[in-house]
Design a protein around this motif. Structure first.
Motif, mmCIF file in Angstrom:
data_model
loop_
_atom_site.group_PDB
_atom_site.id
_atom_site.type_symbol
_atom_site.label_atom_id
_atom_site.label_comp_id
_atom_site.label_asym_id
_atom_site.label_seq_id
_atom_site.Cartn_x
_atom_site.Cartn_y
_atom_site.Cartn_z
ATOM 1 N N MET A 1 0.852 -1.214 0.000
ATOM 2 C CA MET A 1 0.000 0.000 0.000
ATOM 3 C C MET A 1 0.875 1.246 0.000
ATOM 4 O O MET A 1 0.575 2.234 -0.689
ATOM 5 C CB MET A 1 -0.917 -0.005 1.240
ATOM 6 N N TRP A 2 1.974 1.221 0.769
ATOM 7 C CA TRP A 2 2.890 2.382 0.820
ATOM 8 C C TRP A 2 3.534 2.607 -0.540
ATOM 9 O O TRP A 2 3.614 3.726 -1.028
ATOM 10 C CB TRP A 2 3.948 2.141 1.911
ATOM 11 N N LYS A 3 3.973 1.463 -1.164
ATOM 12 C CA LYS A 3 4.629 1.572 -2.476
ATOM 13 C C LYS A 3 3.675 2.095 -3.534
ATOM 14 O O LYS A 3 4.041 2.921 -4.375
ATOM 15 C CB LYS A 3 5.191 0.212 -2.888
ATOM 16 N N ARG A 4 2.440 1.570 -3.535
ATOM 17 C CA ARG A 4 1.468 2.028 -4.545
ATOM 18 C C ARG A 4 1.202 3.529 -4.401
ATOM 19 O O ARG A 4 1.027 4.235 -5.381
ATOM 20 C CB ARG A 4 0.154 1.243 -4.406
ATOM 21 N N PHE A 5 1.185 4.027 -3.138
ATOM 22 C CA PHE A 5 0.939 5.466 -2.928
ATOM 23 C C PHE A 5 2.147 6.286 -3.362
ATOM 24 O O PHE A 5 2.003 7.314 -4.034
ATOM 25 C CB PHE A 5 0.603 5.743 -1.463
ATOM 26 N N ILE A 6 3.350 5.821 -2.976
ATOM 27 C CA ILE A 6 4.552 6.591 -3.278
ATOM 28 C C ILE A 6 4.828 6.622 -4.776
ATOM 29 O O ILE A 6 5.150 7.673 -5.340
ATOM 30 C CB ILE A 6 5.773 6.020 -2.512
ATOM 31 N N PHE A 7 4.675 5.454 -5.448
ATOM 32 C CA PHE A 7 5.055 5.391 -6.861
ATOM 33 C C PHE A 7 3.891 5.632 -7.815
ATOM 34 O O PHE A 7 4.092 6.100 -8.943
ATOM 35 C CB PHE A 7 5.701 4.028 -7.162
ATOM 36 N N LYS A 8 2.646 5.297 -7.375
ATOM 37 C CA LYS A 8 1.510 5.420 -8.289
ATOM 38 C C LYS A 8 0.421 6.375 -7.781
ATOM 39 O O LYS A 8 -0.588 6.583 -8.461
ATOM 40 C CB LYS A 8 0.882 4.040 -8.520
ATOM 41 N N ASN A 9 0.638 6.897 -6.568
ATOM 42 C CA ASN A 9 -0.343 7.825 -5.957
ATOM 43 C C ASN A 9 -1.718 7.171 -5.797
ATOM 44 O O ASN A 9 -2.753 7.797 -5.993
ATOM 45 C CB ASN A 9 -0.457 9.109 -6.785
ATOM 46 N N GLU A 10 -1.676 5.862 -5.481
ATOM 47 C CA GLU A 10 -2.923 5.130 -5.259
ATOM 48 C C GLU A 10 -3.088 4.872 -3.765
ATOM 49 O O GLU A 10 -2.154 4.410 -3.084
ATOM 50 C CB GLU A 10 -2.894 3.790 -6.005
ATOM 51 N N LEU A 11 -4.288 5.181 -3.233
ATOM 52 C CA LEU A 11 -4.562 5.010 -1.801
ATOM 53 C C LEU A 11 -5.454 3.809 -1.575
ATOM 54 O O LEU A 11 -6.468 3.636 -2.257
ATOM 55 C CB LEU A 11 -5.253 6.245 -1.222
ATOM 56 N N SER A 12 -5.093 2.975 -0.614
ATOM 57 C CA SER A 12 -5.887 1.790 -0.280
ATOM 58 C C SER A 12 -6.955 2.162 0.742
ATOM 59 O O SER A 12 -6.711 2.939 1.672
ATOM 60 C CB SER A 12 -4.988 0.694 0.292
ATOM 61 N N GLU A 13 -8.138 1.617 0.570
ATOM 62 C CA GLU A 13 -9.239 1.841 1.492
ATOM 63 C C GLU A 13 -9.014 1.135 2.818
ATOM 64 O O GLU A 13 -9.692 1.395 3.807
ATOM 65 C CB GLU A 13 -10.560 1.380 0.872
ATOM 66 N N GLU A 14 -8.045 0.220 2.846
ATOM 67 C CA GLU A 14 -7.781 -0.531 4.072
ATOM 68 C C GLU A 14 -6.980 0.303 5.086
ATOM 69 O O GLU A 14 -6.878 -0.072 6.252
ATOM 70 C CB GLU A 14 -7.010 -1.814 3.738
ATOM 71 N N LEU A 15 -6.377 1.396 4.630
ATOM 72 C CA LEU A 15 -5.619 2.270 5.551
ATOM 73 C C LEU A 15 -6.557 2.926 6.556
ATOM 74 O O LEU A 15 -7.703 3.256 6.241
ATOM 75 C CB LEU A 15 -4.891 3.361 4.766
ATOM 76 N N SER A 16 -6.046 3.133 7.760
ATOM 77 C CA SER A 16 -6.843 3.865 8.750
ATOM 78 C C SER A 16 -6.980 5.312 8.299
ATOM 79 O O SER A 16 -6.078 5.850 7.624
ATOM 80 C CB SER A 16 -6.161 3.809 10.122
ATOM 81 N N PRO A 17 -8.077 5.973 8.645
ATOM 82 C CA PRO A 17 -8.273 7.372 8.210
ATOM 83 C C PRO A 17 -7.144 8.291 8.656
ATOM 84 O O PRO A 17 -6.767 9.207 7.914
ATOM 85 C CB PRO A 17 -9.601 7.758 8.865
ATOM 86 N N ILE A 18 -6.604 8.053 9.853
ATOM 87 C CA ILE A 18 -5.539 8.931 10.361
ATOM 88 C C ILE A 18 -4.310 8.832 9.477
ATOM 89 O O ILE A 18 -3.707 9.840 9.076
ATOM 90 C CB ILE A 18 -5.194 8.561 11.828
#
Length: 633
Positions: A1-18
């Motif tokens: 999830m971290w890699k997808r956000f850093i490299f593709k700017n994709e956010l997973s719904e499984e992440l906590s809101p904070i």
């Protein structure tokens, strides 16, 4: 999830809101997720000394629980900068490799999502584990942080516990929150203590700068606290005062009782003899309560002398006349002014003699204002204006219940009120023989006893007496005591009547008209020679007081821009053999001639002085002499 956000700017719904919101903020702020170490900034450590001092014991307590497990306990400031780190040596070394040391900036703006910086942003406790960290160098850690607030709710720091991510446990955050609450509680207690200390300092500064003396006593009368003013009066230090009971200070034991009692303006005497001989005071007593239970009293002392000075100031018991206000150029009058100034340089009693209206009260005030007592009270009493049975209470005062109608609590007499200053006894010749005996004793002993009382009150008063009677004749008649006469007649001054200093009439006239014009809101009028000539020929049985009265009446009635003889009232023309005013004014030449003859006689033929006296030029004076066939002397 971290890699997808850093490299593709994709956010997973499984992440906590904070975490999700923090990653978005970090990305927008362009935080470098691959930065190799933290940024170290200089911190002014003195500013955070109190926070470190209060947090350190609780940090050490937390560390004792996690010691040997690879965890660190860290205190940061409100910006996320590390202030203090406690941990195992190898763990501290590992943290140092990524710049996680004292002074490092671990704010979200600098390092991205992390427990320290994110807890500050969202202002709540948070736990960030492994790859939830935005920066890769933090992803081998688990961090639990909670913000520390002051009494106003502002963030003043952050407490954080960091360790290996595989040892993450939710109880860790709970321990941090508990420790933070304990730190906040200690800070509130400290703030309250500091406020109490500050308030105590403010109160001490306030009471020590008050003119009144203040002390606090318990229910048994033991002294707990006293201000500097009381220490000065009693010449005692704080430790000596705290060893005393209130009954060791005051002669009257009624000030302390086994119940709360209000006292107001109670006159008491001090037992402790101070160096300045202050022993007579006014006392107020106010009970102090805690939870509706009486725990002691506050007592305020005012030196009776200062109270009287204040009362005298409010009541106008001050001399307003100086020698500069006394007008006159007659040689005999000038000699009397010199005598008065000589008497002012001494502390001896003065007896001013003279007809009514000659200015005896003015001389008394001027003598006081020229003396060393000028800053103290000047109290005048007219012995003829007070009934004989009341004069004693006016002079010497009285105690509570001394007679029917006596004021509750008693009253100080004029001698007490004039203490340190001057007592002016006007019309002393009208004083009864009984009262003369009491007055003589006070003058001799320099102390008074109030009517109906027994307490002796020392007084330091300079006596100035005045009368229009011949006291030597009164002594012969038996209506005035000889011993009192000699006590008063130390510095005698006899003031001349106005008819014996007529050359001063023009001077006095100009002076009074100038003052009266201002008082009556009228322009200063031109004073014509015939106006002064008539005034100069009148004998003035009422002296200066009558002259002032006549001038005020004349100025009130006048509607012209100048004052002439016709403006004067009928009574001023009485010396002209019973002629009416109108008849006299028809023969103004006779008035002028008599005025010139009288002026020449007053100044022994000196033309310059005679002309000035009449308010005319020398050339006019010569023409008038020639016109009326007045020979040169």
């Amino acid at each position: 999830m971290w890699k997808r956000f850093i490299f593709k700017n994709e956010l997973s719904e499984e992440l906590s809101p904070i975490v999700k919101e923090s990653w978005i903020r970090s990305n927008k702020r362009k935080v470098d997720p691959f930065q190799p170490y933290g940024h170290i900034k200089k911190i002014e450590m003195k500013r955070y000394k109190s926070l470190i001092d209060w947090a350190l014991p609780l940090m050490e307590g937390l560390y004792s629980i996690v010691k040997g497990s690879g965890f660190l306990v860290i205190l940061c400031n409100e910006k996320g900068q590390l202030l203090k780190s406690i941990g195992d040596p190898d763990t501290l070394e590992k943290a140092a490799q990524i710049g996680f040391v004292e002074g490092a900036d671990w704010s979200e703006q600098t390092m991205g999502t992390n427990a320290i910086g994110t807890s500050i942003v969202i202002d709540q406790p948070v736990q960030i584990v492994a790859e939830e960290h935005y920066s890769q160098i933090c992803q081998s850690w688990t961090c639990s942080a909670a913000p520390i607030h002051d009494s106003k709710g502002c963030i003043i720091g952050v407490l954080n516990v960091s360790g290996p991510y595989e040892k993450v446990h939710p109880h860790t955050l709970g321990m941090v929150v508990s420790a933070v609450k304990a730190i906040e509680y200690q800070l509130k207690l400290n703030e309250k203590t500091e406020k109490n200390i500050m308030m105590q300092r403010f109160l001490e500064a306030t009471t020590n700068n008050m003119k009144e003396s203040i002390l606090i006593i318990d229910t048994e009368g033991n002294i707990i606290k006293a201000n500097d003013q009381l220490k000065k009066i009693l010449c005692l230090d704080q430790s000596s005062l705290e060893e005393k009971n209130i009954n060791e200070i005051f002669t009257n034991k009624s000030i302390v009782s086994n119940s709360p009692v209000y006292l107001q303006n109670k006159e008491l005497h001090l037992k402790v003899k101070p160096s300045r001989n202050i022993h007579h005071v006014m006392v107020d007593k106010i009970p102090i309560y805690k939870d509706q239970q009486w725990i002691g009293s506050m007592i305020m002392l005012k030196e009776i002398e200062k109270v009287r000075q204040f009362v005298n100031h409010l009541s106008g018991n001050q001399a307003k006349i100086t020698f500069d206000d006394i007008i006159g150029q007659h040689p005999y009058f000038i000699q009397k002014v010199k005598e008065a100034k000589l008497s002012a340089a001494t502390d001896s009693n003065v007896l001013i003699l003279g007809e009514s209206g000659t200015g005896k009260d003015m001389f008394a005030q001027a003598i006081h204002n020229e003396s060393k007592r000028k800053s103290r009270p000047f109290i005048a009493i007219n012995c003829a204006g007070i009934p004989r049975d009341l004069l004693g209470s006016e002079l010497f005062g009285y105690v509570d219940g001394a007679f029917t109608g006596a004021k509750k609590g008693g009253s100080a007499g004029k001698f007490e009120l004039a203490d340190g200053g001057t007592l002016f006894l006007d019309e002393i010749g009208e004083m009864s023989l009984e009262m003369q005996v009491l007055l003589l004793r006070v003058i001799q002993e320099k102390e008074v006893v109030r009517i109906g009382g027994h307490k002796v009150i020392p007084v330091n008063v300079r006596i100035i007496a005045a009368t229009n009677k011949n006291l030597r004749d009164e002594v012969k008649k038996g209506s005035f005591r000889e011993d009192l006469f000699f006590r008063l007649n130390v510095m005698p001054i006899t003031l001349p009547p106005l008819r014996e200093r007529k050359e001063d009439i023009p001077l006095l006239t100009h002076h009074f008209i100038e003052k009266l014009s201002k008082k009556l809101h009228k322009p200063f009028p031109e004073i014509m020679p015939d106006f002064l000539q008539v005034l100069t020929q009148y004998d003035w049985p009422g002296n200066i007081r009558e002259l002032q009265n006549i001038l005020e009446r004349t100025l009130n009635r006048s509607t012209e821009s100048s004052l002439t003889a016709k403006d004067l009232p009928e009574e001023v023309f009485q010396m002209f053999s019973g002629q009416k005013k109108e008849e006299i004014l028809l023969h103004r030449d006779d008035i002028k001639k008599q005025s010139i003859i009288q002026a020449l006689r007053l100044f022994n033929g000196n033309i310059t002085k005679a002309a000035k006296h009449l308010g005319i030029s020398r050339s006019t004076f010569y023409r008038q002499m020639k016109k009326f066939n007045i020979p040169y002397s």
